[in-house]
Design a protein around this motif. Structure first.
Motif, PDB file in Angstrom:
ATOM      1  N   ASP A 172      23.361 -36.404 -27.191  1.00  0.00           N
ATOM      2  CA  ASP A 172      22.269 -36.136 -28.127  1.00  0.00           C
ATOM      3  C   ASP A 172      20.911 -36.458 -27.510  1.00  0.00           C
ATOM      4  OD1 ASP A 172      23.824 -35.141 -30.158  1.00  0.00           O
ATOM      5  OD2 ASP A 172      24.093 -37.080 -31.154  1.00  0.00           O
ATOM      6  N   ALA A 173      20.863 -37.517 -26.711  1.00  0.00           N
ATOM      7  CA  ALA A 173      19.617 -37.861 -26.012  1.00  0.00           C
ATOM      8  C   ALA A 173      19.207 -36.722 -25.069  1.00  0.00           C
ATOM      9  CB  ALA A 173      19.790 -39.168 -25.251  1.00  0.00           C
ATOM     10  N   LYS A 174      20.212 -36.118 -24.408  1.00  0.00           N
ATOM     11  CA  LYS A 174      19.929 -34.982 -23.517  1.00  0.00           C
ATOM     12  C   LYS A 174      19.477 -33.761 -24.329  1.00  0.00           C
ATOM     13  CE  LYS A 174      20.003 -32.741 -19.597  1.00  0.00           C
ATOM     14  NZ  LYS A 174      18.964 -33.010 -18.574  1.00  0.00           N
ATOM     15  N   ARG A 175      20.095 -33.586 -25.513  1.00  0.00           N
ATOM     16  CA  ARG A 175      19.694 -32.460 -26.368  1.00  0.00           C
ATOM     17  C   ARG A 175      18.242 -32.609 -26.821  1.00  0.00           C
ATOM     18  NH1 ARG A 175      25.039 -33.396 -28.539  1.00  0.00           N
ATOM     19  NH2 ARG A 175      26.450 -31.670 -27.980  1.00  0.00           N
ATOM     20  N   ILE A 176      17.822 -33.815 -27.130  1.00  0.00           N
ATOM     21  CA  ILE A 176      16.427 -34.050 -27.525  1.00  0.00           C
ATOM     22  C   ILE A 176      15.481 -33.687 -26.384  1.00  0.00           C
ATOM     23  CG2 ILE A 176      14.761 -35.849 -28.126  1.00  0.00           C
ATOM     24  CD1 ILE A 176      17.018 -37.253 -29.655  1.00  0.00           C
ATOM     25  N   SER A 177      15.851 -34.095 -25.168  1.00  0.00           N
ATOM     26  CA  SER A 177      15.023 -33.772 -23.996  1.00  0.00           C
ATOM     27  C   SER A 177      14.919 -32.254 -23.798  1.00  0.00           C
ATOM     28  CB  SER A 177      15.618 -34.438 -22.755  1.00  0.00           C
ATOM     29  OG  SER A 177      14.868 -34.113 -21.607  1.00  0.00           O
TER      30      SER A 177
END
Length: 446
Positions: free
Chosen positions: A59-64
């Motif tokens: 999810d952190a990668k999706r936000i980026s």
């Protein structure tokens, strides 16, 4: 008693171990440019879902990636922070750092051979821009190539390199081939001849083909009443598709009545309009209009459009008109226009002759008169859409002399007709049109 308490503690510990750890709340910190709601939609984890550290990292990668899709590249998303509130509920915090946008101070082009680096740089209004503005600058370069005749050019960001706080963007360019159409493909023109479509598009003399020129050529075709729709689509650097949808070639309309208001002078009244367009697919047309709206007044008008030889950009329009007002007078008129045309303009000569003959009425105040007109004309139309323009300009100018002979004296006077229209696109489907119409004639008695 002690054994019973120990047994209860063991059972409670087993229940806690078997319970699933769930997310009680998801918090976003530091996101000023994108709302919590938008970020929540773009992650997989949600309030009440089972805790999964691997999924939170994704999810952190999706936000980026979501920030990048919005043109915001200079951001940092930290590893999700976990706060435990109870043995079965946790709180997840995504901390985001929206760093200042890095400025690109230099562009390096690769793959361009026809257009130099200096010309590409001069096409960009800004010299230093952010990563967010880079996408718009790349689109500007694509448009610059298109308006230089390279309709299939591709421009994209290859890489970014920072050296001593100077950020350089490396731009990869595939120019493709310069477009010079030598082969034409036609679709949908069941009646109109291929060479006629090329002629009325006015493309044959164009050396540098751009999107604006293709749009104007399509407008030139679509302004014909027998063409319903037209699209010009480049297939490759030397092949152009004429995608045509034809409309009706003949129009017949009218209304008939009977006027017996005057005793002994009953007549058929009404009007009839006949129009035959694109005769034999040659763009020639013939129109006849008859009117007899009362027993006293009748008229007939004949119009003819001559497209001449297809290889030469010269046309002619002829008009013959006759009006009879009971026994008072008969008016006849002849007008002709011969003009040369290019992509945007018509330049031509105008000649007209008008005669008025007195009728058989006793004590008729009408005297016989005749005069000739001779002059030049200019017609220009640069519009985004010929049928429903939202931007562009139309200009029409006719300057001519009027000749008359009165009692053996040759008299002349000058006259000008001007029509000018400007269209402004106000957005939200609103268009402002500003028109100027003027007819000026020299004050002389003929």
């Amino acid at each position: 008693m002690l054994k019973y308490k120990i047994l209860c503690l063991i059972l409670l510990f087993c229940v806690i171990l078997s319970a699933e750890l769930r997310i009680g709340e998801i918090i976003f910190e530091g996101n000023n440019l994108i709302s919590d709601k938008d970020l929540s939609i773009n992650i997989s984890s949600s309030t009440g879902s089972t805790f999964n550290q691997t999924l939170l990292n994704k999810d952190a990668k999706r936000i980026s990636n979501y920030y990048s899709s919005k043109g915001l590249f200079n951001i940092k998303v930290h590893t999700p922070k976990i706060i435990t509130h109870s043995p079965t509920r946790i709180e997840v915090i995504f901390k985001i750092e929206e760093l200042n946008e890095a400025k690109i101070t230099k562009l390096s082009f690769a793959g361009n051979s026809y257009i130099t680096n200096s010309k590409l740089s001069s096409a960009l209004i800004q010299k230093d821009f952010t990563l967010t503005e880079l996408a718009a600058s790349i689109n500007t370069l694509v448009e610059y190539y298109a308006y230089s005749g390279f309709l299939f050019a591709e421009v994209e960001l290859d890489s970014l390199i920072i050296v001593k706080e100077d950020l350089t963007a490396f731009i990869s360019i595939d120019e493709g081939r310069f477009c010079k159409f030598t082969e034409y493909v036609f679709k949908g023109n069941k009646t109109t001849r291929d060479e006629i479509l090329i002629r009325i598009s006015r493309l044959s003399k164009m050396k540098n083909i751009t999107p604006a020129i293709l749009q104007q050529a399509a407008n030139n075709i679509q302004q014909k009443k027998y063409i319903k729709n037209c699209n010009l689509i480049p297939l490759d650097h030397n092949k152009l598709l004429f995608d045509i949808e034809e409309d009706r070639m003949s129009l017949i309309s009218g209304i008939l009545g009977y006027d017996n208001s005057k005793e002994g002078n009953s007549k058929i009244t009404g009007w009839v309009n006949l129009e035959f367009m694109n005769l034999y697919g040659t763009d020639r047309s013939l129109a006849v209009n008859w009117q007899n709206l009362s027993a006293e007044v009748s008229s007939i008008e004949l119009k003819y459009h001559e497209s001449a030889i297809s290889r030469y950009p010269v046309n002619a329009d002829l008009l013959i008109y006759r009006q009879e007002v009971d026994s008072t007078y008969i008016r006849s008129k002849f007008e002709s226009e011969f003009y040369y045309f290019d992509l945007y303009n018509k330049y031509g000569l105008f000649y007209g002759k008008e005669d008025i003959f007195p009728g058989s009425k006793i004590l008729n105040p009408i005297e016989r008169s005749s005069f000739n007109k001779l002059g030049i004309l200019w017609d220009m139309a640069i519009l985004d859409n010929i049928l429903n323009p939202s931007s562009g300009t139309e200009t029409y100018l006719k300057y001519f002399y009027i000749f008359n002979n009165v009692d053996g004296d040759n008299l002349t006077k000058q006259a000008v007709e001007i029509r000018w229209a400007k269209y402004f696109n106000l957005g939200n489907q609103f268009v402002l049109e500003f028109d100027v119409n003027a007819n000026v004639i020299e004050k002389k008695k003929l």
